[in-house]
Design an enzyme around this catalytic site. Structure first.
Site, PDB file in Angstrom:
ATOM      1  N   ASP A  60       0.823  -1.209   0.000  1.00 37.97           N
ATOM      2  CA  ASP A  60       0.000   0.000   0.000  1.00 37.97           C
ATOM      3  C   ASP A  60       0.857   1.261   0.000  1.00 37.97           C
ATOM      4  OD1 ASP A  60      -2.469  -1.116  -0.193  1.00 37.97           O
ATOM      5  OD2 ASP A  60      -2.836  -1.180   1.970  1.00 37.97           O
ATOM      6  N   ALA A  61       2.009   1.204   0.645  1.00 37.76           N
ATOM      7  CA  ALA A  61       2.891   2.376   0.655  1.00 37.76           C
ATOM      8  C   ALA A  61       3.394   2.682  -0.752  1.00 37.76           C
ATOM      9  CB  ALA A  61       4.057   2.142   1.603  1.00 37.76           C
TER      10      ALA A  61
END
Length: 89
Positions: A60-61
């Site tokens: 997700d980062a």
């Protein structure tokens, strides 16, 4: 000038869209493998779950970094400011 802004909008959409597709496929595959491995070895569920959540955060980062780059190009585009500075008055 309008052509550049149009291409910037298209590029921002592609960055966000393809990043979201890649992140969702990656998390889906990882979740499936987690379920397979936890069904095979139930005694390792806690350790595998910790590693899965760390990797989900990293995936997700990477997507959020792509969103930040797209927002930078959408609102503070260095190419447009250079173009405007070099335009004849």
């Amino acid at each position: 000038m309008e052509i550049i802004l149009g291409f910037v909008a298209l590029a921002c959409g592609l960055i966000v869209g393809l990043g979201a597709i890649g992140a969702s496929i990656g998390i889906g595959l990882m979740g499936g493998k987690f379920l397979e491995s936890s069904a095979r070895q139930p005694e390792l569920i806690n350790e595998l779950q910790t590693k899965m959540f760390i990797l989900a955060g990293l995936i997700d980062a990477a997507f959020l970094i792509g969103v930040a780059i797209a927002l930078m190009f959408a609102f503070a585009n260095p190419f447009v400011s250079t173009l405007l500075a070099n335009m004849p008055k």
